[in-house]
Design a protein around this motif. Sequence first.
Motif, PDB file in Angstrom:
ATOM      1  N   HIS A  91      27.399  59.886  35.325  1.00 23.01           N
ATOM      2  CA  HIS A  91      27.452  58.898  34.251  1.00 23.01           C
ATOM      3  C   HIS A  91      28.808  58.928  33.546  1.00 23.01           C
ATOM      4  N   LEU A  92      29.330  60.110  33.320  1.00 23.64           N
ATOM      5  CA  LEU A  92      30.646  60.223  32.696  1.00 23.64           C
ATOM      6  C   LEU A  92      31.735  59.621  33.587  1.00 23.64           C
ATOM      7  N   PHE A  93      31.603  59.845  34.876  1.00 21.60           N
ATOM      8  CA  PHE A  93      32.566  59.263  35.813  1.00 21.60           C
ATOM      9  C   PHE A  93      32.494  57.736  35.773  1.00 21.60           C
ATOM     10  N   ALA A  94      31.268  57.183  35.771  1.00 22.69           N
ATOM     11  CA  ALA A  94      31.112  55.726  35.750  1.00 22.69           C
ATOM     12  C   ALA A  94      31.688  55.125  34.470  1.00 22.69           C
ATOM     13  N   LEU A  95      31.414  55.762  33.334  1.00 22.35           N
ATOM     14  CA  LEU A  95      31.956  55.267  32.069  1.00 22.35           C
ATOM     15  C   LEU A  95      33.478  55.339  32.060  1.00 22.35           C
ATOM     16  N   SER A  96      34.020  56.441  32.533  1.00 26.05           N
ATOM     17  CA  SER A  96      35.479  56.592  32.578  1.00 26.05           C
ATOM     18  C   SER A  96      36.110  55.553  33.492  1.00 26.05           C
ATOM     19  N   ALA A  97      35.472  55.323  34.644  1.00 31.24           N
ATOM     20  CA  ALA A  97      36.004  54.341  35.593  1.00 31.24           C
ATOM     21  C   ALA A  97      35.978  52.937  35.008  1.00 31.24           C
ATOM     22  N   ALA A  98      34.905  52.585  34.288  1.00 29.57           N
ATOM     23  CA  ALA A  98      34.815  51.264  33.668  1.00 29.57           C
ATOM     24  C   ALA A  98      35.919  51.063  32.637  1.00 29.57           C
ATOM     25  N   VAL A  99      36.117  52.065  31.785  1.00 30.80           N
ATOM     26  CA  VAL A  99      37.151  51.966  30.750  1.00 30.80           C
ATOM     27  C   VAL A  99      38.538  51.909  31.375  1.00 30.80           C
ATOM     28  N   LEU A 100      38.794  52.768  32.343  1.00 28.05           N
ATOM     29  CA  LEU A 100      40.119  52.810  32.968  1.00 28.05           C
ATOM     30  C   LEU A 100      40.415  51.525  33.732  1.00 28.05           C
ATOM     31  N   LEU A 101      39.408  50.975  34.435  1.00 22.40           N
ATOM     32  CA  LEU A 101      39.631  49.734  35.176  1.00 22.40           C
ATOM     33  C   LEU A 101      39.931  48.584  34.215  1.00 22.40           C
ATOM     34  N   GLY A 102      39.167  48.496  33.124  1.00 19.90           N
ATOM     35  CA  GLY A 102      39.420  47.449  32.145  1.00 19.90           C
ATOM     36  C   GLY A 102      40.817  47.552  31.544  1.00 19.90           C
ATOM     37  N   LEU A 103      41.213  48.766  31.153  1.00 18.30           N
ATOM     38  CA  LEU A 103      42.549  48.967  30.594  1.00 18.30           C
ATOM     39  C   LEU A 103      43.632  48.691  31.631  1.00 18.30           C
ATOM     40  N   HIS A 104      43.360  49.083  32.874  1.00 18.60           N
ATOM     41  CA  HIS A 104      44.328  48.864  33.947  1.00 18.60           C
ATOM     42  C   HIS A 104      44.583  47.372  34.165  1.00 18.60           C
ATOM     43  N   LEU A 105      43.513  46.572  34.158  1.00 19.75           N
ATOM     44  CA  LEU A 105      43.662  45.131  34.351  1.00 19.75           C
ATOM     45  C   LEU A 105      44.455  44.502  33.199  1.00 19.75           C
ATOM     46  N   VAL A 106      44.119  44.882  31.979  1.00 21.49           N
ATOM     47  CA  VAL A 106      44.822  44.322  30.815  1.00 21.49           C
ATOM     48  C   VAL A 106      46.278  44.770  30.798  1.00 21.49           C
ATOM     49  N   PHE A 107      46.515  46.050  31.053  1.00 19.70           N
ATOM     50  CA  PHE A 107      47.880  46.570  31.038  1.00 19.70           C
ATOM     51  C   PHE A 107      48.729  45.920  32.126  1.00 19.70           C
ATOM     52  N   THR A 108      48.161  45.733  33.306  1.00 16.89           N
ATOM     53  CA  THR A 108      48.912  45.119  34.397  1.00 16.89           C
ATOM     54  C   THR A 108      49.256  43.675  34.070  1.00 16.89           C
ATOM     55  N   LEU A 109      48.337  42.957  33.436  1.00 17.33           N
ATOM     56  CA  LEU A 109      48.613  41.579  33.022  1.00 17.33           C
ATOM     57  C   LEU A 109      49.782  41.549  32.031  1.00 17.33           C
ATOM     58  N   LEU A 110      49.744  42.435  31.037  1.00 20.23           N
ATOM     59  CA  LEU A 110      50.822  42.474  30.048  1.00 20.23           C
ATOM     60  C   LEU A 110      52.151  42.883  30.683  1.00 20.23           C
ATOM     61  N   LEU A 111      52.115  43.872  31.574  1.00 17.02           N
ATOM     62  CA  LEU A 111      53.334  44.337  32.229  1.00 17.02           C
ATOM     63  C   LEU A 111      53.935  43.233  33.104  1.00 17.02           C
ATOM     64  N   THR A 112      53.068  42.508  33.827  1.00 13.52           N
ATOM     65  CA  THR A 112      53.546  41.406  34.665  1.00 13.52           C
ATOM     66  C   THR A 112      54.196  40.332  33.812  1.00 13.52           C
ATOM     67  N   TRP A 113      53.572  40.026  32.659  1.00 14.33           N
ATOM     68  CA  TRP A 113      54.139  39.012  31.766  1.00 14.33           C
ATOM     69  C   TRP A 113      55.505  39.442  31.246  1.00 14.33           C
ATOM     70  N   VAL A 114      55.636  40.705  30.865  1.00 16.19           N
ATOM     71  CA  VAL A 114      56.921  41.200  30.355  1.00 16.19           C
ATOM     72  C   VAL A 114      57.997  41.097  31.431  1.00 16.19           C
ATOM     73  N   ARG A 115      57.661  41.487  32.650  1.00  9.69           N
ATOM     74  CA  ARG A 115      58.635  41.421  33.740  1.00  9.69           C
ATOM     75  C   ARG A 115      59.069  39.986  34.019  1.00  9.69           C
ATOM     76  N   VAL A 116      58.093  39.084  34.053  1.00  9.99           N
ATOM     77  CA  VAL A 116      58.403  37.677  34.309  1.00  9.99           C
ATOM     78  C   VAL A 116      59.253  37.106  33.183  1.00  9.99           C
ATOM     79  N   HIS A 117      58.906  37.455  31.941  1.00 17.41           N
ATOM     80  CA  HIS A 117      59.667  36.946  30.792  1.00 17.41           C
ATOM     81  C   HIS A 117      61.115  37.427  30.834  1.00 17.41           C
ATOM     82  N   ARG A 118      61.333  38.694  31.159  1.00 17.44           N
ATOM     83  CA  ARG A 118      62.692  39.221  31.243  1.00 17.44           C
ATOM     84  C   ARG A 118      63.469  38.556  32.374  1.00 17.44           C
ATOM     85  N   HIS A 119      62.808  38.364  33.515  1.00 15.23           N
ATOM     86  CA  HIS A 119      63.475  37.717  34.642  1.00 15.23           C
ATOM     87  C   HIS A 119      63.886  36.293  34.275  1.00 15.23           C
ATOM     88  N   ARG A 120      63.005  35.560  33.614  1.00 10.59           N
ATOM     89  CA  ARG A 120      63.330  34.186  33.235  1.00 10.59           C
ATOM     90  C   ARG A 120      64.441  34.139  32.196  1.00 10.59           C
TER      91      ARG A 120
END
Length: 310
Positions: A91-120
């Motif tokens: 159960h602890l593993f499942a909860l940790s995986a859910a939180v980490l996956l959610g944060l990973h998706l949000v962080f990757t979206l923000l990081l991609t936006w920053v990279r694209v903004h700097r490139h533009r």
Amino acid sequence: MLLTSYLLAGLAIALAWPVPVWLSRARFTSRSPFTTLIFWQAIALAGGLSMIGAMLIWGLAPLGDNLLSGLGALWGVVSGRLSADHLGPVHLFALSAAVLLGLHLVFTLLLTWVRVHRHRSRHRKLLALLSNPAPSDSRTVVVQHDAPVAYCLPGLTSSVTVVSRGLMEALDPEGLKAVLAHERAHLDQRHDLLVLAFESWHQALPWLPTSKLARGAVHELIEMLADDAALRQVDSAVLLRALITAATGEAPPPGASSGLPEGDLSAQRLKRLITPSPRLSRSARLALVAAAVLLVVAPTVLLVAPALPL
């Protein structure tokens, strides 16, 4: 709770492989690019909700009989008011995986936006040095280069279309009008936001084959939407010749059907310009939109409905 997690896991698996593969191979997509884009967005959103939701519900199962009660009990465990004895390693593993996956998706979206903004931003500075405004259009700039080039550079406050001198010399006025209409459609319809979302999804989950399928499909669909916008101003023969000229640097002879370019100008795009198919029927488009809505609603209902009073 366990049944809900199983249902969410099953939906996540379906949206991770068979459904995207089916959609990427479907023949109707070019007949309604906009509707197909809605369906792709539903697959991505529902797939993410299902993956995170399945792990979250599984991890909370010992703490409550629904999501809200489980989250309340979890807060009690975190704050030290309740014992964590009911939570096993799984159960602890499942909860940790859910939180980490959610944060990973949000962080990757923000990081991609920053990279694209700097490139533009860097690209805009270079254009300011190397280009001149087009005499007939303030939203278009011309770079002094012999190669045929046409693209758009989106921005939050200002967007610009870039063409090369070589392309302007290779195209007649109607062909140039077609290319500019195509590129402006990308800007007006904010296709860059769709590309950003699906690019970040692929960057976050590169091991998921369907993230690559979705990224490729979305790129092609937005090109079709831009083609459709250009076809409201010029006929298909003019647009086809302009696109081939932009892709190869040489205008094809009238009636040519061989030696067509690859890459962005895909076979499917060429086919729908050379031999247009009838638009998907209204009932079929409504059915696809309804299915897309159902895909997004299903995981939401599975997560929230058990906690609602009957």
